[in-house]
Write an enzyme that holds these catalytic residues in place. Structure first.
Site, PDB file in Angstrom:
ATOM      1  N   VAL A 127      56.633 -41.642   2.002  1.00 56.73           N
ATOM      2  CA  VAL A 127      57.701 -41.932   2.969  1.00 56.73           C
ATOM      3  C   VAL A 127      57.071 -42.136   4.342  1.00 56.73           C
ATOM      4  O   VAL A 127      56.332 -41.283   4.822  1.00 56.73           O
ATOM      5  CB  VAL A 127      58.720 -40.779   3.056  1.00 56.73           C
ATOM      6  CG1 VAL A 127      59.767 -41.073   4.138  1.00 56.73           C
ATOM      7  CG2 VAL A 127      59.388 -40.531   1.721  1.00 56.73           C
ATOM      8  N   LYS A 200      63.256 -43.518  -0.398  1.00 61.24           N
ATOM      9  CA  LYS A 200      62.665 -42.668   0.633  1.00 61.24           C
ATOM     10  C   LYS A 200      63.650 -41.617   1.139  1.00 61.24           C
ATOM     11  O   LYS A 200      63.281 -40.451   1.320  1.00 61.24           O
ATOM     12  CB  LYS A 200      62.159 -43.538   1.779  1.00 61.24           C
ATOM     13  CG  LYS A 200      60.961 -44.399   1.381  1.00 61.24           C
ATOM     14  CD  LYS A 200      60.582 -45.386   2.476  1.00 61.24           C
ATOM     15  CE  LYS A 200      59.387 -46.237   2.086  1.00 61.24           C
ATOM     16  NZ  LYS A 200      59.071 -47.272   3.097  1.00 61.24           N
TER      17      LYS A 200
END
Length: 401
Positions: A127, A200
């Site tokens: 992420v 994410k």
């Protein structure tokens, strides 16, 4: 000396090898010992590349080598990455990965296996590329109850929206330019439809609340319907249009979505432009804290992966606790979420809008035969029911202020 294997010698994998070679001395100092790449797994050969002598095509060579303490997975996708990573962990090898698809789908299971084997499954680069956000969520913000996460999680879409805002260009033209510059893939679907950001925000939300959040349960809307005209309205009120991955707890219920939002300049994410990413985390004691930087790219992502390698070396035979249980955290139905909406309709139905939506904020976008306005906060279901009665409805964008 710690010996590692790198799975996949593409953009990120080659970047990991480059970072380890370029910064070998500082990495050894921070890790406490030298780190050496023993194997690189790839289907291809790389004649002329110094890494060629380390290339293997059979994963079992890596899995069965007791000298390999850490496996770096940069292949992408879930097949065969999932089986490779699971086998490594079960064999007592720590794993560091940049693979958001893998982490979003199997994170809870792989964290549990790592804990049972006293090794580590680390995924900082999954992420935000090089932005440190996973480790802070897992270690630095543990005194706070996380109330909300709101992030610009995809550099490609942020670049496209920034160019549209600054140049008044249409989506299709900017997408083509982004592809020519290498910011967008040949098939940009995962980015422009919001799927990348969805995985994410699922990872971040799972970590924030300690339970599995399935990305399939998160409402996801991309940027393909955003137009140059939308930006004319935004500019009229000093606002920007960004696409966010968002999650928050309200009354014990978890709400999550990926969607474009209109925000004003008092929002800390207002000035995040081009290919940059930023994640704003709100804690009940800390308030807002923002993580900002390059969300993608070879060097930035590889740097984050290698930081995990250093962490794994420093914690050999010691599991770094990550609270991510298999128990599923339900996402509340999108119909129940409350939002404000920016709406464009034909000018002929202005009176109807005032009657149906009550207190509205008109916006003059300088477009003839149109009426733009912002609603009060209301449930998604109520908005959808009201707007269905308009014959001249053009579009709507959620409002983040």
């Amino acid at each position: 000396m710690i010996k590692i294997a790198v799975l996949g010698y593409g953009t990120v994998g080659s970047g990991v090898v480059e970072v380890l070679n370029t910064n070998a001395k500082v990495i050894a100092k921070r890790a406490g010992q030298e780190v050496e790449v023993k194997y690189v797994l790839d289907l291809r050969d790389f004649p002329g590349d110094p890494v060629q002598s380390k290339v293997v095509h059979d994963y079992s060579i890596i899995a069965e080598d007791p000298e390999i303490s850490i496996v770096v997975e940069t292949m992408g996708g879930t097949k065969p990455a999932y089986e490779f990573v699971k086998t490594a962990l079960q064999s007592g090898k720590s794993v560091c990965t940049s693979n958001k698809e893998l982490v979003a789908a199997y994170g809870a299971e792989l964290v549990h296996i790592a804990k049972s084997k006293k090794v580590n499954f680390l995924f900082e680069a999954s992420v935000g590329g090089g932005i440190p956000v996973i480790r802070p969520l897992n270690q630095s913000l543990t005194a706070d109850k996380i109330e909300q996460i709101n992030g610009i999680l995809n550099g490609t879409t942020n670049y496209i929206l920034t160019k549209m805002a600054k140049e008044g260009s249409d989506f299709a033209d900017v997408l083509k330019e982004a592809q020519e510059l290498g910011y967008a893939e040949k098939d940009p679907t995962a980015d422009v439809e919001g799927y990348d950001a969805c995985r994410k925000i699922a990872i971040l939300t799972s970590l924030a609340y300690g339970q599995q959040v399935d990305y399939e349960d998160i409402y996801t809307e991309g940027i393909t319907k955003i137009t140059a005209e939308d930006f004319r309205y935004a500019k009229a009120i000093g606002a920007a249009i960004k696409i966010f991955g968002s999650s928050k707890k309200v009354g014990g219920k978890l709400y999550a979505m990926v969607a474009p939002q209109m925000i004003k300049n008092d929002n800390p994410l207002f000035s995040v432009d081009d290919v940059f990413n930023a994640i704003c985390v709100t804690g009940n004691m800390l308030g807002d804290v923002m993580f900002y930087g390059k969300g993608a790219g070879k060097e930035a992502t590889a740097s984050a992966v290698v930081s995990d390698v250093v962490d794994a070396v420093k914690h050999m035979n010691v599991n770094v606790m990550t609270i991510w249980e298999d128990e599923k955290q339900e996402v509340a139905p999108m119909d129940e979420m409350e939002n404000r909406f920016f709406v464009r309709i034909g000018a002929s139905e202005k009176g109807k809008a005032e009657a149906e939506f009550g207190e509205i904020e008109p916006i003059d976008g300088g477009i003839s035969d149109e009426f733009g306005f912002i609603t009060e906060k209301m449930k998604e279901k109520d908005f959808n029911e009201k707007i269905a009665g308009f014959d001249s409805f053009i579009t709507r964008i959620r409002v983040g202020f």
